[in-house]
Write a protein that holds these residues in place. Structure first.
Motif, PDB file in Angstrom:
ATOM      1  N   ILE A 368      -1.205 -36.957  -2.883  1.00 23.38           N
ATOM      2  CA  ILE A 368      -0.561 -37.897  -3.473  1.00 23.38           C
ATOM      3  C   ILE A 368      -1.629 -38.838  -4.376  1.00 23.38           C
ATOM      4  O   ILE A 368      -2.889 -38.417  -4.241  1.00 23.38           O
ATOM      5  CB  ILE A 368       0.169 -38.808  -2.763  1.00 23.38           C
ATOM      6  N   ASP A 369      -1.169 -39.617  -5.182  1.00 26.41           N
ATOM      7  CA  ASP A 369      -1.834 -40.328  -5.922  1.00 26.41           C
ATOM      8  C   ASP A 369      -2.318 -41.699  -5.553  1.00 26.41           C
ATOM      9  O   ASP A 369      -3.111 -42.435  -5.628  1.00 26.41           O
ATOM     10  CB  ASP A 369      -1.268 -40.761  -7.461  1.00 26.41           C
ATOM     11  N   ILE A 370      -1.185 -42.153  -4.638  1.00 27.25           N
ATOM     12  CA  ILE A 370      -1.201 -43.671  -4.320  1.00 27.25           C
ATOM     13  C   ILE A 370      -0.420 -43.758  -2.910  1.00 27.25           C
ATOM     14  O   ILE A 370       0.682 -42.981  -2.996  1.00 27.25           O
ATOM     15  CB  ILE A 370      -0.886 -44.657  -4.835  1.00 27.25           C
ATOM     16  N   PHE A 371      -0.769 -44.353  -1.843  1.00 29.43           N
ATOM     17  CA  PHE A 371       0.021 -44.496  -0.491  1.00 29.43           C
ATOM     18  C   PHE A 371       0.773 -45.733  -0.490  1.00 29.43           C
ATOM     19  O   PHE A 371       0.050 -46.841  -0.711  1.00 29.43           O
ATOM     20  CB  PHE A 371      -0.836 -44.178   0.544  1.00 29.43           C
ATOM     21  N   VAL A 372       1.889 -45.945  -0.311  1.00 27.61           N
ATOM     22  CA  VAL A 372       2.622 -46.896  -0.474  1.00 27.61           C
ATOM     23  C   VAL A 372       3.115 -47.406   1.147  1.00 27.61           C
ATOM     24  O   VAL A 372       3.840 -46.185   1.635  1.00 27.61           O
ATOM     25  CB  VAL A 372       4.006 -46.692  -1.337  1.00 27.61           C
ATOM     26  N   ASN A 373       3.196 -48.647   1.375  1.00 26.78           N
ATOM     27  CA  ASN A 373       3.571 -48.685   2.621  1.00 26.78           C
ATOM     28  C   ASN A 373       4.328 -50.233   2.411  1.00 26.78           C
ATOM     29  O   ASN A 373       4.039 -51.220   2.530  1.00 26.78           O
ATOM     30  CB  ASN A 373       2.654 -49.078   3.516  1.00 26.78           C
ATOM     31  N   PRO A 374       5.788 -50.101   2.490  1.00 28.57           N
ATOM     32  CA  PRO A 374       6.627 -51.231   2.354  1.00 28.57           C
ATOM     33  C   PRO A 374       6.853 -52.074   3.610  1.00 28.57           C
ATOM     34  O   PRO A 374       8.040 -52.676   3.529  1.00 28.57           O
ATOM     35  CB  PRO A 374       7.833 -50.709   1.760  1.00 28.57           C
ATOM     36  N   THR A 375       6.139 -51.873   4.755  1.00 25.63           N
ATOM     37  CA  THR A 375       6.596 -52.489   5.928  1.00 25.63           C
ATOM     38  C   THR A 375       6.969 -53.887   5.989  1.00 25.63           C
ATOM     39  O   THR A 375       6.509 -54.749   5.106  1.00 25.63           O
ATOM     40  CB  THR A 375       5.502 -52.173   7.023  1.00 25.63           C
ATOM     41  N   LEU A 376       7.922 -54.257   6.768  1.00 26.95           N
ATOM     42  CA  LEU A 376       8.084 -55.809   6.971  1.00 26.95           C
ATOM     43  C   LEU A 376       7.819 -56.081   8.327  1.00 26.95           C
ATOM     44  O   LEU A 376       7.787 -57.247   8.787  1.00 26.95           O
ATOM     45  CB  LEU A 376       9.872 -55.830   6.908  1.00 26.95           C
ATOM     46  N   ARG A 377       7.064 -55.406   9.030  1.00 26.94           N
ATOM     47  CA  ARG A 377       6.502 -55.639  10.453  1.00 26.94           C
ATOM     48  C   ARG A 377       5.085 -56.020  10.232  1.00 26.94           C
ATOM     49  O   ARG A 377       4.258 -55.389   9.861  1.00 26.94           O
ATOM     50  CB  ARG A 377       6.412 -54.354  11.171  1.00 26.94           C
ATOM     51  N   ALA A 378       5.013 -57.394  10.565  1.00 24.22           N
ATOM     52  CA  ALA A 378       3.420 -57.886  10.369  1.00 24.22           C
ATOM     53  C   ALA A 378       2.841 -57.837  11.640  1.00 24.22           C
ATOM     54  O   ALA A 378       2.169 -58.748  12.209  1.00 24.22           O
ATOM     55  CB  ALA A 378       3.489 -59.507  10.126  1.00 24.22           C
TER      56      ALA A 378
END
Length: 482
Positions: A368-378
């Protein structure tokens, strides 16, 4: 009802004020991160400060910033670990992966490990090449938790036979506070606390669709924060896995500073590292055309609270409104959960790969070129972020304190967004417009910092030093000074 509502509002206001104070403190702290490294002998300033001693138990920053001897110590420890479940490598959560990575590393360094955990009819324990690694299994309760009476009896039997334990480690509340309160040589690692979860509940309430019923999670969570503040005092030492949580435990949970220690999570640097060729092979295996100019990657549990409905909607809108983005971008999704099926609705340029083994995940990051983490869990410090960093990839993640306080501490390391569709879309467009050249540079900078902070070796050395420092329930000056 009115008084209850007013009471709840008062709690929220109080928590908001405390959070603001905490964030201001962290902002001040991180503005001095480089000077901290120089001034404490963590970089070129080492020769200038070689005679200055640090009391490790009151060290305010992450122990990962420090350099401990690479060789095993002269004193080898007998360590008890309590963990709810020993991880199945294919389906391990963050807490279990932490237990696996850390304690195998400690066993490799010669320490005697006794692991008190639940048995499982669906999982057979792998054979490890360590004679000093011992498992003590017990049948879990009907709710799936460790049976506290059974594990405590096993612990006492082992503690009274031969050499007693030098130190006790529990992953979260695997050993309940009712048992831990009289154990002075104990350290607990927190991978998520109720105060952080309250923030997650607020986010999910703001994202709730008009036709969804309002939950009472916020009111319940505020009560859990108060409850945690009370019983956390029953653990002798606390290990925070992010800088933010370390500050919250000291300021909001009011735990004395010499009992709170920040040790950031680490991942296996021998597995997660840049490897251009494996990335090429991975893309070829899944038939990704060379004409694609941007490959986004996501991994983990594909569930609602990890932000996948948000990501799904953002991608759906962008694909519909921008044909060039749709034609040039591929999204790879590793993991399992209901949103793996939903993602397939977005078309051929989104590939749901299912759960991957660690070696496969290493290839995934390199593809991949970039890792995305859209988590809502803080909560805690996500291992996937750290795996991507050590693989030389930049990050794009939700603007949560644990992430911005320890990992994406500046724009040179990646991108952050607020947990809304509009903010996420804007960030995706920014990444796309920056292109691979900019992303590669951010990935290199991130890896340089990651090698200093986020390796399994760094994490294990820090825990080892803490365990040596607090062994036998007393402060061992030889190991408590740096």
């Amino acid at each position: 009802m009115v008084s209850d509502f007013r009471g709840f509002c008062s709690i929220l206001v109080l928590l908001s004020v405390l959070s603001t104070i905490s964030l201001l403190y962290r902002a001040s702290f991180y503005s001095h991160e480089q000077s901290l490294e120089l001034g404490l002998g963590l970089g070129p300033g080492l020769r200038q400060n070689q005679n200055r001693q640090i009391d490790l138990l009151t060290f305010p920053s992450a122990w990962n910033h420090l350099s401990f001897p690479p060789n095993p110590p002269q004193k080898l420890l007998k360590i008890a670990l309590f963990v709810k479940k020993w991880p199945d490598r294919r389906h391990a959560g963050g807490l279990e992966r932490h237990a696996l990575t850390l304690h195998l590393a400690l066993a490799k360094r010669g320490h005697e490990l006794h692991i008190f955990t639940a048995s499982s009819p669906n999982f057979s324990f792998p054979n490890y090449p360590f004679e000093n690694l011992h498992f003590h299994l017990s049948k879990p309760t009907d709710a799936g938790y460790l049976n506290q009476a059974l594990i405590w009896k096993q612990f006492q039997d082992q503690n009274s036979s031969g050499k007693p334990f030098d130190v006790v480690h529990t992953e979260s509340v695997s050993l309940m506070h009712t048992r831990s309160k009289n154990v002075s040589n104990l350290a607990v690692s927190w991978h998520g606390i109720a105060y952080e979860t309250l923030h997650s509940d607020i986010i999910q309430e703001l994202l709730r669709a008009p036709n969804e019923n309002q939950t009472n999670h916020l009111t319940e969570r505020a009560g859990k924060v108060v409850n945690e503040i009370k019983f956390f005092q029953n653990y002798a030492h606390h290990v925070a896995t992010s800088d933010h949580v370390g500050d919250v435990l000291k300021r909001i949970y009011m735990i004395p500073e010499d009992r709170v220690h920040i040790i950031l999570n680490g991942v296996d640097e021998d597995v997660f590292k840049p490897d251009y060729n494996t990335g090429i092979e991975f893309r070829s295996h899944f038939g990704i055309p060379e004409t694609k100019t941007l490959i986004l990657g996501m991994a983990g549990r594909l569930v609602k609270d990890k932000g996948h409905p948000l990501m799904f909607e953002a991608l759906k809108q962008i694909f519909a409104e921008n044909s060039t983005f749709r034609e040039t971008v591929v999204v790879l999704v590793a993991g399992d959960g209901p949103w793996g099926v939903r993602y397939k609705e977005l078309g051929d340029n989104l590939l749901a790969l299912g759960p991957l083994q660690p070696v496969q995940m290493a290839r995934f990051y390199n593809a991949i070129d970039i890792f995305v983490n859209p988590t809502l869990r803080a909560q805690g410090l996500d291992h996937t972020l750290l795996e991507a960093v050590l693989s030389g990839k930049p990050l794009m993640a939700t603007k949560l304190a644990s992430i911005t306080g320890s990992v994406i501490i500046g724009k040179e390391y990646g991108y952050t967004f607020s947990p809304t569709v509009d903010s996420l879309k804007k960030c995706l467009y920014e990444v796309w417009e920056d292109g691979r050249g900019v992303l590669e540079e951010k990935g290199k900078v991130g890896r340089e910092r990651g090698i200093k902070l986020f390796t399994a070796t760094k994490m294990a050395a820090a825990y080892e030093r803490l365990f040596l420092c607090i062994s036998n329930g007393k402060k061992n000056q030889e190991y408590c000074k740096y």
